[in-house]
Motif scaffolding. Structure first.
Motif, short mmCIF file in Angstrom:
data_model
loop_
_atom_site.label_atom_id
_atom_site.label_comp_id
_atom_site.label_asym_id
_atom_site.label_seq_id
_atom_site.Cartn_x
_atom_site.Cartn_y
_atom_site.Cartn_z
N GLY B 37 0.82 -1.21 0.00
CA GLY B 37 0.00 0.00 0.00
C GLY B 37 0.85 1.26 0.00
O GLY B 37 0.57 2.21 -0.74
N GLN B 38 1.90 1.26 0.83
CA GLN B 38 2.75 2.46 0.91
C GLN B 38 3.55 2.68 -0.37
O GLN B 38 3.83 3.81 -0.73
CB GLN B 38 3.70 2.34 2.11
N ILE B 39 3.90 1.57 -1.06
CA ILE B 39 4.68 1.71 -2.30
C ILE B 39 3.88 2.52 -3.33
O ILE B 39 4.41 3.44 -3.96
CB ILE B 39 5.07 0.33 -2.88
N THR B 40 2.63 2.19 -3.45
CA THR B 40 1.81 2.91 -4.45
C THR B 40 1.42 4.30 -3.94
O THR B 40 1.37 5.25 -4.72
CB THR B 40 0.54 2.10 -4.79
N GLY B 41 1.19 4.43 -2.62
CA GLY B 41 0.75 5.71 -2.08
C GLY B 41 1.89 6.68 -1.84
O GLY B 41 1.77 7.87 -2.13
N PRO B 49 5.23 1.36 8.13
CA PRO B 49 6.26 0.77 8.99
C PRO B 49 7.34 0.05 8.18
O PRO B 49 7.11 -0.31 7.04
CB PRO B 49 5.46 -0.24 9.79
N PHE B 50 8.51 -0.14 8.83
CA PHE B 50 9.62 -0.88 8.23
C PHE B 50 9.32 -2.37 8.38
O PHE B 50 9.15 -2.86 9.48
CB PHE B 50 10.91 -0.51 8.99
N THR B 51 9.19 -3.09 7.26
CA THR B 51 8.73 -4.48 7.36
C THR B 51 9.58 -5.46 6.53
O THR B 51 10.14 -5.07 5.49
CB THR B 51 7.26 -4.59 6.88
#
Lengths: 365, 275
Positions: B37-41, B49-51
């Motif tokens: 989600g964060q990659i696209t947003g 978060p770091f995952t």
């Protein structure tokens, strides 16, 4: 130590070029033979044929009476020192010297002893861990010698080993090699274009030109009794003077001047039918003098001349002058000042003069 | 003043070059540790978060098997290239000037540099299928064949320039036959060229997508890492998280190899050999 015989050896390349023509020599145990000649005379090619690095096109080559024409270099029991040293750059000095012994599966302790002994003899014992790139030219040269020495080969071959060194180091290494030869005693063939090296090191010298042997003899014989004009001109520094002239009534005549010929020499000229004919007179610079006693002794062979150039060498002068159309170089003691333009009287020591046939260029004897 | 201007120009060019390399690398590494989600947003932001979920997903999908395949293919191909090509190059370099056959062979082999892969792609694929070589050994053979032109060209040039023939002769007199001379003297002296060709060929083989796609298509158990990575790209949906983390895995290996071997690439190994 070994004996070697080269019988009618030829090197002919695919394009038909003959680099070595009909080379013959018998080499004795422990002899130090020097091949000398100008670039392209075939001396290195002959050495490479002896090493087995070049095929012998024609002829037979024996080491200790065994025909080795088709024997691999590694099986000829020879060692060679190259002009460029050819040290293995990725190996230490120790490994460079030990490499040949390791290949021959010599015992490790023996290798260690041989390398250490050779290194001590050549003053390399503190450099055994270094790589060749960390050594000076002289040190590399000594490693190359060491690599050859440790194997105690029958024959040493050296291809212009000193030509990359400066003059001072060359003189030093020359003495080292002579000493080494005395210590090791292996039969040695040394190639050089430097006639000083040839004269000082050799038991016998082989003078070559255009692939043909001109003369094989001791340094003294080569110097005093050159076979032909080429040998006479190649050996000696400054070079021998050559003067074109005619034999008339027992005298050598050039530019209207007459030079008396000693009886023995004239007898040979007369016997050869040279009376009245053109010949070449050869005389070394030290066979010409201008001192009163010299002029008195050789009174029937004097001439007056003007100095063109005078070079002071310390104890001697080298003076350059003319006799007719021939340039004359003389070495005279520096007792009085010699300078350009000065007129001098000089004389030839005709006992030391040689006469050469103009056509064949051979010494008349 | 003049000097300062030049320096400024240099720094500007270097700066642009740095950014061109750094930005994609930064985005790849950061994205590997983000949730999809964060990659696209928030593509440019730091992971929040770091995952490590993406890496866990790779393991679940069996990346280990493909990693092993890629490693096997690369290592064996490079080993074969390093074993055979310098041997041929050495022989050619020593004979090219006086034997026509060697000059012809060299010309023929290096001609391959000018043939684009796309031109021979279809015939090669059908030929390999006919020979029953649409598998890992077949792919390795092709890599060896394709590496020959450029690698041979590099080795021949290097040998002619850096390994003097006197070393062969000295070794022959010291007691080496041809093979010993090659393996004990010539081969170690080619170290800088081994490192150079290892990096050039290793980079290409490790990252290659097209040849494995053509040759290993039939059996997914034989796939390489790039083929596995491609699975996360679909026509309508791309799974960016595992994609980027698999790129990080791929890059890490190349980076490691480069760091180990770079010091050999342009080192004057033959200093002190002659003169």
């Amino acid at each position: 130590m070994a004996t070697m015989q080269l019988k009618n050896i030829f090197k002919i390349y695919d394009n038909g070029f003959e680099a070595v023509k009909d080379f013959n020599i018998d080499i004795e145990h422990g002899e130090f033979i020097v091949f000398v000649g100008p670039s392209g005379c075939g001396k290195s090619t002959t050495l490479r044929m002896i090493a087995g690095l070049e095929d012998i096109s024609k002829g037979e080559f024996y080491i200790d009476e065994r025909l080795v024409n088709d024997v691999q270099p590694k099986d000829r029991d020879i060692a060679m020192v190259f002009q460029s040293y050819a040290l293995y750059p990725h190996m230490s000095v120790y490994d460079n010297m030990a490499f040949g012994l390791k290949l021959r599966k010599v015992d490790k302790a023996e290798i260690d002893k041989k390398v250490t002994d050779a290194a001590k003899m050549l003053g390399l014992d503190h450099l055994l861990d270094r790589k060749p790139k960390a050594l000076s030219g002289g040190q590399r040269q000594r490693v190359a010698l060491g690599r050859a020495v440790v194997r105690h080969p029958k024959v040493f071959l050296m291809d212009e080993p000193l030509s990359n060194l400066d003059a001072k180091l060359r003189g030093h290494m020359r003495a080292e090699i002579i000493k080494l030869h005395k210590n090791v005693g292996a039969t040695t063939i040394y190639v050089t274009h430097d006639q000083t090296e040839a004269m000082t090191m050799a038991d016998r010298i082989v003078v070559m030109k255009d692939g043909v042997v001109q003369q094989i003899d001791t340094p003294k014989e080569i110097y005093d009794m050159p076979e032909n004009l080429f040998v006479a001109g190649f050996i000696g520094s400054p070079t021998m003077n050559f003067i074109n002239g005619t034999i008339k009534n027992g005298k050598f005549v050039v530019a209207g001047k007459e030079f008396g010929i000693p009886g023995g020499k004239y007898a040979a000229l007369e016997k050869g039918g040279y009376e009245g004919k053109d010949v070449v007179l050869g005389i070394r610079p030290e066979g010409i003098g201008g001192e009163p006693l010299f002029l008195e002794t050789f009174a029937d062979a004097t001439f007056k001349s003007t100095i063109n150039v005078a070079e002071l060498l310390g104890p001697d002068y080298i003076i350059h002058t003319m006799l007719g159309e021939a340039s004359i170089t003389a070495v005279v003691p520096a007792r009085e000042t010699m300078e350009m333009g000065k007129e001098v009287t000089l004389a030839f020591d005709m006992n030391k003069a040689h006469f050469f046939d103009k056509e064949t260029e051979l010494r008349i004897r | 003043m003049e000097q300062k201007k030049t320096n400024l120009g240099h720094y500007l060019i270097l700066g642009v070059g740095f950014l061109l390399i750094f930005i994609p690398l930064y985005l790849t590494v950061m994205s590997a540790f983000k949730e999809t989600g964060q990659i696209t947003g928030d593509f440019f932001g730091l992971p929040n978060p770091f995952t490590f979920d993406n890496f866990a997903r790779l393991l679940e999908d069996g990346i280990g098997k493909y990693f092993v395949n890629s490693t096997l293919i690369s290592v064996v191909s490079i080993a074969l290239i390093t074993l055979f090509v310098p041997m041929a190059a050495f022989s050619i370099a020593r004979n090219i000037s006086n034997k026509k056959a060697f000059a012809l062979m060299y010309g023929f082999l290096t001609l391959g540099i000018f043939v684009p892969f796309q031109v021979i792609m279809i015939p090669i694929t059908s030929m390999m299928t006919k020979f029953g070589l649409s598998n890992i050994p077949g792919l390795i053979i092709l890599y060896l064949a394709y590496a020959v032109p450029q690698t041979l060209f590099l080795y021949v040039g290097y040998i002619k320039l850096a390994i003097p023939i006197e070393l062969d002769e000295a070794a022959a007199i010291d007691g080496c036959g041809k093979f010993k001379m090659y393996f004990k003297i010539a081969f170690p002296l080619m170290k800088p060229m081994h490192a150079t060709t290892l990096i050039i060929n290793g980079l290409w083989i490790w990252n290659d997508f097209l040849l494995p796609l053509l040759i290993l298509n039939k059996d997914d158990a034989t796939w390489t890492l790039p083929l596995f990575q491609y699975n996360y790209q679909g026509q309508y949906f791309s799974d960016f998280g595992p994609s980027f983390s698999s790129y990080v895995v791929g890059i890490s290996v190349i980076l490691l190899v480069y760091l180990i071997f770079q010091k050999y690439i342009i080192s004057g190994m033959t200093n002190g050999a002659v003169k």
